[in-house]
Design a protein around this motif. Structure first.
Motif, PDB file in Angstrom:
ATOM      1  N   GLU A 716       0.829  -1.210   0.000  1.00 35.92           N
ATOM      2  CA  GLU A 716       0.000   0.000   0.000  1.00 35.92           C
ATOM      3  C   GLU A 716       0.863   1.259   0.000  1.00 35.92           C
ATOM      4  N   ASN A 717       2.054   1.164   0.613  1.00 37.03           N
ATOM      5  CA  ASN A 717       2.918   2.344   0.736  1.00 37.03           C
ATOM      6  C   ASN A 717       4.304   1.968   0.217  1.00 37.03           C
ATOM      7  N   SER A 718       4.308   1.368  -0.980  1.00 39.47           N
ATOM      8  CA  SER A 718       5.535   0.770  -1.494  1.00 39.47           C
ATOM      9  C   SER A 718       6.660   1.776  -1.683  1.00 39.47           C
ATOM     10  N   VAL A 722       4.402   8.101   2.584  1.00 39.22           N
ATOM     11  CA  VAL A 722       3.877   8.507   3.897  1.00 39.22           C
ATOM     12  C   VAL A 722       4.811   7.937   4.958  1.00 39.22           C
ATOM     13  N   GLU A 723       5.335   8.808   5.806  1.00 40.02           N
ATOM     14  CA  GLU A 723       6.367   8.377   6.768  1.00 40.02           C
ATOM     15  C   GLU A 723       5.857   8.278   8.204  1.00 40.02           C
ATOM     16  N   VAL A 724       4.963   9.191   8.591  1.00 38.18           N
ATOM     17  CA  VAL A 724       4.523   9.253   9.989  1.00 38.18           C
ATOM     18  C   VAL A 724       3.016   9.513  10.038  1.00 38.18           C
ATOM     19  N   ALA A 725       2.345   8.832  10.969  1.00 39.47           N
ATOM     20  CA  ALA A 725       0.962   9.184  11.320  1.00 39.47           C
ATOM     21  C   ALA A 725       0.948   9.582  12.789  1.00 39.47           C
ATOM     22  N   PHE A 726       0.091  10.515  13.158  1.00 34.29           N
ATOM     23  CA  PHE A 726       0.097  11.010  14.540  1.00 34.29           C
ATOM     24  C   PHE A 726      -1.297  11.488  14.924  1.00 34.29           C
ATOM     25  N   LEU A 727      -1.540  11.500  16.215  1.00 29.46           N
ATOM     26  CA  LEU A 727      -2.774  12.107  16.732  1.00 29.46           C
ATOM     27  C   LEU A 727      -2.481  12.782  18.053  1.00 29.46           C
ATOM     28  N   ASN A 737       2.903   6.867  14.958  1.00 28.35           N
ATOM     29  CA  ASN A 737       3.227   5.616  14.280  1.00 28.35           C
ATOM     30  C   ASN A 737       4.152   5.912  13.102  1.00 28.35           C
ATOM     31  N   LEU A 738       5.251   5.178  13.017  1.00 32.34           N
ATOM     32  CA  LEU A 738       6.191   5.343  11.913  1.00 32.34           C
ATOM     33  C   LEU A 738       5.936   4.267  10.854  1.00 32.34           C
ATOM     34  N   PHE A 739       5.791   4.693   9.601  1.00 25.54           N
ATOM     35  CA  PHE A 739       5.650   3.749   8.499  1.00 25.54           C
ATOM     36  C   PHE A 739       7.001   3.425   7.858  1.00 25.54           C
ATOM     37  N   VAL A 740       8.044   4.121   8.312  1.00 22.86           N
ATOM     38  CA  VAL A 740       9.411   3.840   7.872  1.00 22.86           C
ATOM     39  C   VAL A 740      10.282   3.743   9.120  1.00 22.86           C
ATOM     40  N   GLY A 741      11.470   3.243   8.974  1.00 21.17           N
ATOM     41  CA  GLY A 741      12.385   3.161  10.121  1.00 21.17           C
ATOM     42  C   GLY A 741      12.787   4.546  10.597  1.00 21.17           C
ATOM     43  N   PRO A 742      13.082   4.710  11.889  1.00 21.61           N
ATOM     44  CA  PRO A 742      13.447   6.032  12.427  1.00 21.61           C
ATOM     45  C   PRO A 742      14.590   6.688  11.659  1.00 21.61           C
ATOM     46  N   GLU A 743      15.547   5.878  11.213  1.00 21.89           N
ATOM     47  CA  GLU A 743      16.693   6.446  10.500  1.00 21.89           C
ATOM     48  C   GLU A 743      16.323   6.902   9.093  1.00 21.89           C
ATOM     49  N   GLN A 744      15.154   6.454   8.587  1.00 24.46           N
ATOM     50  CA  GLN A 744      14.729   6.826   7.228  1.00 24.46           C
ATOM     51  C   GLN A 744      13.847   8.078   7.209  1.00 24.46           C
ATOM     52  N   LEU A 745      13.501   8.584   8.370  1.00 29.78           N
ATOM     53  CA  LEU A 745      12.635   9.767   8.428  1.00 29.78           C
ATOM     54  C   LEU A 745      13.308  10.953   7.749  1.00 29.78           C
ATOM     55  N   ALA A 816      -7.040  15.824  17.030  1.00 31.17           N
ATOM     56  CA  ALA A 816      -6.603  16.099  15.669  1.00 31.17           C
ATOM     57  C   ALA A 816      -5.667  14.967  15.266  1.00 31.17           C
ATOM     58  N   VAL A 817      -5.747  14.582  13.998  1.00 28.65           N
ATOM     59  CA  VAL A 817      -4.879  13.521  13.496  1.00 28.65           C
ATOM     60  C   VAL A 817      -4.209  14.010  12.218  1.00 28.65           C
ATOM     61  N   GLY A 818      -3.135  13.348  11.849  1.00 26.27           N
ATOM     62  CA  GLY A 818      -2.474  13.787  10.630  1.00 26.27           C
ATOM     63  C   GLY A 818      -1.382  12.845  10.200  1.00 26.27           C
ATOM     64  N   ILE A 819      -0.755  13.210   9.092  1.00 33.28           N
ATOM     65  CA  ILE A 819       0.375  12.443   8.569  1.00 33.28           C
ATOM     66  C   ILE A 819       1.456  13.419   8.118  1.00 33.28           C
ATOM     67  N   GLN A 820       2.665  12.897   8.000  1.00 35.42           N
ATOM     68  CA  GLN A 820       3.725  13.648   7.337  1.00 35.42           C
ATOM     69  C   GLN A 820       4.258  12.770   6.209  1.00 35.42           C
ATOM     70  N   MET A 821       4.357  13.371   5.018  1.00 36.66           N
ATOM     71  CA  MET A 821       4.793  12.622   3.835  1.00 36.66           C
ATOM     72  C   MET A 821       5.926  13.354   3.154  1.00 36.66           C
ATOM     73  N   LYS A 822       6.604  12.644   2.285  1.00 43.52           N
ATOM     74  CA  LYS A 822       7.697  13.246   1.539  1.00 43.52           C
ATOM     75  C   LYS A 822       7.143  14.286   0.571  1.00 43.52           C
ATOM     76  N   LEU A 823       7.827  15.388   0.459  1.00 42.93           N
ATOM     77  CA  LEU A 823       7.416  16.444  -0.477  1.00 42.93           C
ATOM     78  C   LEU A 823       7.440  15.923  -1.912  1.00 42.93           C
ATOM     79  N   GLU A 824       8.445  15.135  -2.227  1.00 47.04           N
ATOM     80  CA  GLU A 824       8.571  14.605  -3.589  1.00 47.04           C
ATOM     81  C   GLU A 824       7.370  13.714  -3.932  1.00 47.04           C
ATOM     82  N   PHE A 825       6.905  12.914  -2.972  1.00 51.64           N
ATOM     83  CA  PHE A 825       5.729  12.059  -3.139  1.00 51.64           C
ATOM     84  C   PHE A 825       4.483  12.910  -3.367  1.00 51.64           C
ATOM     85  N   PHE A 826       4.331  13.938  -2.553  1.00 54.36           N
ATOM     86  CA  PHE A 826       3.184  14.855  -2.637  1.00 54.36           C
ATOM     87  C   PHE A 826       3.168  15.561  -3.992  1.00 54.36           C
TER      88      PHE A 826
END
Length: 1047
Positions: A716-718, A722-727, A737-745, A816-826
């Protein structure tokens, strides 16, 4: 033939239609009066909006969380917040806290006065004390220096992990004083008894930080003991006696006129010493004092000509303004002191009658190298027999020819005489006048408690040693004077010094439950002068230099941060200690000052008993006025608090972990768990807040499993866009919640302590939470985080949405909930959407790939998230497309606000040709900072701009369910004549008359309640002298002097 003709007509008509259509399409592309196809842009916007919302909703879990809160809708109680009751309750809490601090200081006063009473002065006393500069210092042979014995220092988390000694205090002596002066050694010896009280106070109230005794002799005893380091010149400039807390506690409010002799005999070093003396006197004046400076020779020269005949408040801004003008003084002519004295007495008398000044003590400070007369006729006219105006005389230079006259003037008017021969003598001699002014208070034995407004004393070692992000610690100080109780010296009114303790502003905020104030709500407090004690805006704002608070964070008036209240209605009501309510529309800057939130605030205010402070609470209209209570069992809540992704706001007080040393290492989450399980019965916790935390933990718990399932389904997130979800919830509870490893953020600091604006703080909710709350329910707010670095580039996009309990305006925002994603992806999603078209053959008449147009994605504040030129990302749209932004403003699609209207921002750089160097000249100026917000009701707009020789067309289309807009601009018509629209601050300069009016204008203030200007038992014969100087006045006026002293 006819058929051929008809065929030709038919073909010609078809060709004409084709040619027209072709040209229309061409014109649409290249601009002119034709519009870029709105339908196509609408299609792109709709495609991108649907795609990006689907991603944001899916990975944030917003719909799941909304559903979970809805399930509990029937079990919660919604309450409208009673602002007046809330502010009164908070004021009572603060009153109790302030009382505890003042009681600690009172115990120090009693101990100090008892110790001095039992002590007999010994001029030969030898005593090895812990000198704060010399402790732990060794000589070349490895032996401890004299006064530098071993002093154990251990890092202590309560004192910001600074190395301190919590068993003992140590002593700092100013560099210009002798460490072993008998007066110093005796004072240090008897004040050793304070060590026991320091430790006892800390045991009774573990929230106390620095406690100290500032001696009238100049030494400073500080607890806990800490090492002091000299500056690069080997100097420690700190002198406790010119600190604000010392001066306020030692003396009563005063009106002062400083007379400076600038006659020809004052040339050279004498004038330099005189200027330094004036500057040192200014250091001793505080916010409750008023002053003016007059230079005299055969004429009078007001140092600030605008303030002819009046006095101004001695706040830091005014004092610095006068210091700058001192440089313009030069010596020439003959000194006519009689003219200057007449002017000073008249000015003090008239100013007193206006009711604007201190209405307490009055003094004339005379700085001169001599006086040919005693001017007794002037004193008889204005000052005798009551002697309400004290005369302090400072003889400049080594000669003593006219010293008798100057001493007589001081002694005959309850003042003090001193001689200043060198620059090194200035500080100590100026301080003498404070002892005189403190006499009435000492004789009355009135231990007035004083509180300062918020300030930072950067000269203290604890401020210098802290890291930059912690070093700017705002604090207030509670202080009380220490007197000699010896009966034989009662009439002399001997001030021994001042004791005090610091109260960090962060400590005050702990008494304020942020969860009850709503997302944008806050509490603030001001002093009797209208200056801020605590306010969310009173902090280092941004590192970029454009939006600076006053560098010392001292004497900031409420009107500078609540600037929309042009008539000072709120400020004046609070200064006058009223209780009430006030409402106004406000524009609050967020995100390092680049964005603005427009809302209506209701302000509630009341006074804090036993202090000079008033407290206010601001609640935003709408969701900010409502609070709800949920209910779950402790067992359910504890179970869901155990999740590893749960954290709580570090700066919120769920439990008071400062009261007992064994609790200080606990996090708030640990404290709550131990409190609820009964393992720590001594913990004091906010039961109401904890109950709501448990509720939020239970309701939000399912989202953890939801995020985990998304993370496991890697297809789904190949591309790991999307790197982080938060509330976050209204109780300061967070889940990440991290969708990637901490070092990949991509953004390593996001949601960490380094990212102050995006986490729950003592005085504000996270930025993504605040912005989401102002969006239409169900929509997301997208933004690129602004970097504090010069290269303002970010590689991520943050998206967040608010969760409401109900579907109306009375619904509180619960989370409030949200995500942080890569600018290049966006950005890739945007470019994919902008290549779509509705034609059947798949050939698009227009595309963002075309050279003839530029496509942008901007947010509701006008900042670019997507541009064909990647370097423009994060820039303000008006800087790139000034003509288009100007048109959008004209059409009302965007609004321009001026915010941060800084009253008396006094800095302005001016290159003086004569000096050939950059010099700071201080003059009043207001600074307006523009901010931009889109008009919510406008969904789409097209427009044409008449340029030099063409028309530039554009289309702006709102992206559905977002704060974003797609802007498509003709790239073949250039509007170079239209300048860019920037966010640069606009400085409003004033002509001389307006500058003068602003200097003269005085805001309403409330005087301190106590005044000790005079006392009938005061011994005025203690009025100074110099070695070998005869104190006898001329024979002809001796009877007169005796008559005066007898009064």
């Amino acid at each position: 033939m006819l058929e051929n003709l008809n065929l030709l007509r038919t073909f010609g008509g078809f060709f004409f239609i084709f040619w027209t259509a072709f040209n229309t399409a061409l014109v649409d592309v290249v601009g002119s009066e034709q519009q870029i196809p709105l339908s196509v842009v609408k299609l792109w916007a709709s495609a991108f909006g649907g795609e990006i919302k689907s991603i944001a909703a899916k990975y944030s879990g917003s719909q799941l969380l909304q559903k979970k809160y809805k399930e509990y809708e029937k079990d919660v109680a919604i309450e409208e917040i009673d602002g007046l009751q809330l502010v009164k309750k908070l004021a009572k809490n603060m009153e109790e806290m302030f009382h505890k601090k003042s009681e600690a200081v009172r115990r120090l006063v009693e101990a100090a006065e008892d110790a001095y009473l039992k002590h007999e002065f010994d001029a030969d006393l030898q005593y090895e004390y812990f000198n704060a500069v010399l402790i732990n210092e060794r000589d070349e042979e490895g032996n401890y220096l004299e006064l530098g014995k071993e002093f154990i220092l251990v890092p202590n988390d309560h004192f910001n992990n600074l190395p301190v000694n919590i068993s003992l205090s140590d002593v700092q002596v100013p560099t210009n004083m002798y460490n072993k002066d008998p007066a110093i050694v005796n004072g240090v010896y008897w004040s050793e008894s304070l060590n026991k009280v320091f430790v006892d106070n800390f045991d009774r109230d573990p929230s106390l930080i620095w406690q100290y005794f500032g001696s009238a002799k100049g030494f400073f005893r500080q607890y806990p003991g800490i090492k002091w380091e000299p500056d690069e010149n080997g100097v420690i400039a700190f002198d406790c006696r010119n600190r604000k807390w010392y001066i306020q506690a030692a003396t009563s409010p005063k009106d002062v006129v400083i007379l400076v002799d600038v006659s020809g005999s004052m040339k050279g070093l004498r004038l330099t010493i005189a200027k330094q003396t004036v500057s040192s006197i200014l250091d001793t004046l505080g916010d409750d004092d008023f002053f003016n400076i007059i230079a005299y020779n055969e004429e009078l020269h007001y140092v600030e000509p605008c303030l002819n005949g009046t006095l101004v408040q001695a706040d830091r801004t005014n004092k610095e303004h006068f210091r700058e003008h001192l440089d313009k003084l030069f010596a020439k002519g003959i000194g006519m002191l009689d003219i200057a004295l007449n002017e000073a007495f008249n000015m003090l008398n008239e100013f007193n009658h206006t009711g604007q000044g201190s209405i307490c003590s009055q003094a004339i400070m005379l700085i001169t190298d001599g006086a040919v007369d005693t001017y007794d006729t002037i004193f008889a006219k204005y000052n005798w027999p009551d002697r309400k105006v004290r005369i302090f005389t400072y003889l400049i230079g080594r000669e003593a020819a006219f010293a008798d006259n100057l001493k007589w003037m001081a002694c005959a008017n309850k003042g003090f005489f001193t001689q200043i021969s060198t620059l090194a003598d200035v500080q100590e001699n100026v301080m003498e006048y404070l002892h005189v002014l403190s006499r009435p208070k000492v004789i009355d034995q009135e231990h007035d408690v004083v509180w300062t407004e918020a300030y930072i004393d950067s000269t203290l070692p604890q401020a210098q040693k802290l890291a930059d992000d912690q070093g700017l610690v705002l604090m207030t100080t509670v202080a009380m004077p220490v007197f000699s109780k010896q009966n034989e010296t009662r009439s002399k009114g001997i001030l021994l010094g001042v004791v005090g303790t610091d109260v960090p502003v962060k400590e005050l905020l702990k008494a304020i439950p942020k969860y009850k104030l709503g997302i944008h709500g806050y509490a603030f407090a001001i002093t009797n002068n209208g200056y801020i004690l605590t306010h969310p805006e009173l902090r280092p704002l941004y590192e970029e230099g454009k939006k600076r608070r006053k560098p010392n964070y001292s004497s900031v008036d409420l009107s500078e941060v609540e600037w929309e209240d042009r008539d000072d209605v709120l400020r004046n009501a609070m200064v006058n200690r009223k209780t009430g309510k006030f409402s106004m529309e406000v524009k609050k800057t967020v995100d390092k000052g680049k964005r603005v939130l427009v809302m209506t605030n209701d302000y509630y205010y009341t006074d804090i008993k036993g202090t000079p402070f008033s407290l206010g609470v601001a609640l935003s209209r709408g969701h900010g006025k409502y609070f709800f209570r949920g209910n779950v069992t402790v067992e359910e809540g504890l179970h869901d608090l155990e999740h590893p992704d749960v954290s709580l706001a570090d700066e919120w007080s769920y439990c008071n972990t400062d009261l007992h040393p064994e609790h200080r290492q606990m996090t708030q989450l640990e404290a709550i768990k131990r409190y609820l399980t009964g393992k720590e019965p001594l913990l004091q916790c906010d039961k109401e807040l904890i109950q709501e935390v448990l509720f939020d933990a239970v309701v939000s718990a399912p989202i953890e499993a939801y995020w985990t399932s998304l993370a496991l389904n890697k297809s789904e997130n190949s591309d790991k866009g999307v790197e982080v979800a938060f509330l976050g919830t209204r109780t300061g509870l967070s889940r990440i919640n991290l969708f990637v490893g901490p070092e990949q953020l991509t953004n390593q600091d996001f949601l960490t302590a380094e990212d102050k604006e995006n986490i729950f703080n003592a005085d504000h909710f996270p930025l993504w939470y605040r912005r989401a709350a102002e969006q239409i329910p169900g929509s997301f707010v997208y933004s690129i985080p602004f970097s504090t670095e010069t290269a303002n580039k970010s590689n991520v996009v943050t998206a967040s949405t608010a969760i409401q309990l109900l579907d109306d305006r009375k619904s509180p925002v619960v989370a409030a909930v949200g995500i942080q994603m890569k600018l290049e992806f966006f950005q890739r999603k945007f470019w994919t959407a902008s290549r779509q078209c509705a034609s059947l053959d798949g050939r698009c008449a227009i595309s963002c790939d075309d050279e003839a147009i530029n496509c942008y994605l901007i947010d509701n504040n006008g900042f670019i998230l997507v541009s064909e030129d990647y370097g423009q990302t994060g820039n303000f749209f008006g800087e790139i497309e000034g003509a288009v932004m100007n048109k959008l403003l004209t059409m009302g699609s965007f609004k321009r606000f001026l915010v941060e209207f800084n009253l008396c921002s006094w800095w302005h750089s001016d290159l003086t040709a004569k000096a050939q160097r950059l010099k700071q000249t201080l003059e009043p100026c207001d600074t307006e900072y523009p901010a931009f917000v889109s008009e919510r009701t406008i969904k789409e707009t097209t427009g044409n701009i008449a340029c030099d020789d063409c028309f530039k067309s554009f289309v702006i289309q709102q992206i559905p369910s977002s704060n974003l807009f797609m802007v498509v601009v003709d790239n073949e018509c250039f509007c170079d004549s239209v300048p860019p629209i920037t966010m640069a601050p606009i400085e409003i300069r004033y002509n001389e008359s307006l500058k003068c009016e602003r200097l003269k204008s005085q805001k309403i203030r409330r005087r301190p309640e106590s005044c000790h200007g005079f006392h009938p038992e005061e011994n005025a014969r203690e009025c100074g002298g110099v070695p070998g100087l005869s104190a006898k006045p001329p024979f002809v006026i001796l009877p007169l002097l005796l008559t005066i002293f007898s009064r």
